[in-house]
Design a protein around this motif. Structure first.
Motif, PDB file in Angstrom:
ATOM      1  N   UNK A  18       0.721  -1.141  -0.156  1.00 44.38           N
ATOM      2  CA  UNK A  18      -0.099  -0.124   0.092  1.00 44.38           C
ATOM      3  C   UNK A  18       0.783   1.402   0.074  1.00 44.38           C
ATOM      4  N   UNK A  19       1.753   1.404   0.759  1.00 47.61           N
ATOM      5  CA  UNK A  19       2.869   2.490   0.919  1.00 47.61           C
ATOM      6  C   UNK A  19       3.442   2.589  -0.655  1.00 47.61           C
ATOM      7  N   UNK A  20       4.187   1.542  -1.214  1.00 42.30           N
ATOM      8  CA  UNK A  20       4.626   1.698  -2.435  1.00 42.30           C
ATOM      9  C   UNK A  20       3.897   2.073  -3.511  1.00 42.30           C
ATOM     10  N   UNK A  21       2.542   1.506  -3.403  1.00 38.80           N
ATOM     11  CA  UNK A  21       1.541   1.920  -4.422  1.00 38.80           C
ATOM     12  C   UNK A  21       1.515   3.357  -4.395  1.00 38.80           C
ATOM     13  N   UNK A  22       1.412   3.979  -3.293  1.00 43.41           N
ATOM     14  CA  UNK A  22       0.995   5.625  -3.114  1.00 43.41           C
ATOM     15  C   UNK A  22       2.338   6.316  -3.376  1.00 43.41           C
ATOM     16  N   UNK A  23       3.406   5.671  -3.000  1.00 45.25           N
ATOM     17  CA  UNK A  23       4.754   6.628  -2.909  1.00 45.25           C
ATOM     18  C   UNK A  23       6.064   5.712  -3.129  1.00 45.25           C
ATOM     19  N   UNK A  24       6.159   5.338  -4.237  1.00 50.18           N
ATOM     20  CA  UNK A  24       7.125   4.440  -5.077  1.00 50.18           C
ATOM     21  C   UNK A  24       8.652   4.842  -4.163  1.00 50.18           C
ATOM     22  N   UNK A  25       8.820   5.980  -3.914  1.00 50.86           N
ATOM     23  CA  UNK A  25      10.062   6.311  -3.365  1.00 50.86           C
ATOM     24  C   UNK A  25      10.327   6.030  -1.763  1.00 50.86           C
ATOM     25  N   UNK A  26       9.206   5.743  -1.292  1.00 51.41           N
ATOM     26  CA  UNK A  26       9.290   5.457   0.267  1.00 51.41           C
ATOM     27  C   UNK A  26      10.413   4.382   0.528  1.00 51.41           C
TER      28      UNK A  26
END
Lengths: 244, 244, 244
Positions: free
Chosen positions: B26-34
């Motif tokens: 979920x995090x990477x779907x929204x913010x791939x650079x996390x």
């Protein structure tokens, strides 16, 4: 000069506390582009040999220039030295207690330096967690391309664990496969007083039949197709194995 | 405004199921650079205090601006509130059950907001996994620099776990070291009816000798060099410790 | 064409050895920008169904184009085929033993190819660790946007695990919640000879009261608020559940 931004970690810190997370935090604080990869953190507490083996059989999977950190460190806080070893493969960082030495057996060592530069460490340096305070920041600075020679003075060498001469079990993995120090495929294997058939892959074994095969690390291993060879045969690190 | 792209996770989800992987997805779907870093996921199921302690002793290792997510959440799906707390160190995100509060004890709190904006959540929001549906997407959006004030309304404060007044064991780590709430180095330590010598690092202890030392988290801990102090001495969370 | 650089891993390799680290090393060596995410590595050794379920209930959390690798592979080294399946969600990579098939139940499959191109593999290919030597390098190359059709010839389909017809427990998670194959909320649930109340979230259960609720994966699950339903009720994979 240093192409990779990869840092590997091999420790006995486990994953149930905050130790590994703290190391990653320190690394990312210094070098946000670091790619930190866990080899394992589930080495039994204080088992330097198991960590040395895990690193030795995995470091070749990583890019040239990778910074390999191994921390199984019962002497943390004492005056035991810590080192960085530079080879063609990259850098090896850890306490100088032999934990790096099995990976270095087949490497051409360019230079060994003792870690002494306190400016490269996290301050204040605790006397119980050099993974966080010494090895993580040193690894981050090497990975980011700072001149690694600043880490400390050249030393003559590093501590080496003896590699066992006699054929024996070196490591038992999670599947119960018993990995030996034998590098060539034998015709016959005897272990625990029992003759074991030599095969090519796990499923060639019949159900419950112990077999021996050349494993993915380049060593002979004893396995049971779908079972746990170490538990069934009572194999542990040091168990003798006879071949041919 | 927000310099870091680091998100830390502290949960009781364990690593044997897909829960943590789902949060990362979920995090990477929204913010791939996390950069998502696990502090730990092996907190005992429902142990809010252990998670609060793990976060408190590790969050300072991370870059300023880091988004720290802690999810030990027995009340998930009920009307218990969830909050974001902004401090100098960064953002603290989780259910408002005290899990964030020990990390926040020494932080200057700028603002506390309740998580209410459903547009910041993954839809549909399940009633059993807010780690995936609420906390992960909120953390991703904060980390990527969206105006965090959109998360919901300002609230007066957050739930605080009492910090124990009396000297006692607060946490037992994987090595069996019993970490106390004592912040200064004493001359004498008595625990479990037994006097324990105060040393500087683990290897100063003789074999099988319980010792006390200031640990890497800034707290006194009881340890045995190469052994498991908690098991040997019968120490657990809440065991009283007498000093000086 | 392929927007994502995310590779997920679902295996039974565990985290106590170097297997997962080796896979990551191989992926990063080929594609330094890969974001490798663990779904889980703690699938019981050889439990293809558990891995199939874990992937099925988590892959939708990841970005479109993600490369999902699942390796529970008792037949490694034999002539069992390995496949890549392309769908709207991305790519599914693994041995063709059904481990991918539950994730693919609701996907539109565009194409299935057998993995045969040895130039896409790590050489030499061992006969015991295709996770490292076949699946990791194939996943890296797909993720980096190489023409995935080069992986091998089109094949007609892939192995499918039967989805159980009768209502039963499909998976037990680390909290002891027993997840069933039931997709709609019932009025009454009976399991283990015991009638279980249907609720909306865990804390609606009284202390020690078994309850049933629609869980975060979209399936009915049996739980105990703050307790371990599977242990208390003796539930395991295959235990029948009666509804309505």
């Amino acid at each position: 000069m240093n192409g990779a931004n990869v840092v590997t970690l091999t420790t006995d810190f486990g994953l149930r506390d905050w130790f590994v997370g703290s190391m990653r935090g320190v690394i990312l604080s210094l070098y946000p582009k670091a790619q930190v990869v866990d080899i394992t953190h589930e080495i039994a507490a204080g088992d330097v040999r198991a960590a040395a083996f895990a690193l030795a059989v995995s470091y070749r999977c990583f890019p040239t220039g990778t910074v390999h950190v191994a921390v199984v460190d019962p002497g943390v806080g004492s005056d035991r030295p810590a080192v960085v070893v530079k080879t063609d493969a990259g850098f090896f960082v850890g306490p100088d207690n032999g934990v790096l030495s099995w990976a270095l057996r087949e490497e051409t060592v360019h230079e060994v330096r003792r870690i002494e530069n306190t400016a490269w460490m996290r301050q204040p340096v605790s006397r119980t967690f050099h993974g966080r305070d010494v090895f993580a920041p040193v690894a981050a600075r090497i990975a980011m391309g700072m001149p690694w020679q600043q880490v400390g003075p050249v030393v003559a060498g590093f501590e080496r664990l003896a590699w066992p001469e006699k054929s024996q079990v070196l490591y038992v993995d999670r599947f119960g496969n018993a990995i030996t120090n034998i590098r060539t495929k034998p015709r016959c294997v005897t272990v625990g007083g029992r003759s074991v058939r030599v095969v090519d892959f796990y499923q060639q074994g019949a159900r419950d039949e112990p077999v021996a095969l050349m494993g993915s690390s380049g060593f002979l291993e004893i396995a049971i197709n779908g079972g746990n060879a170490a538990a069934v045969l009572g194999l542990r690190v040091g168990t003798p194995v006879e071949v041919d």
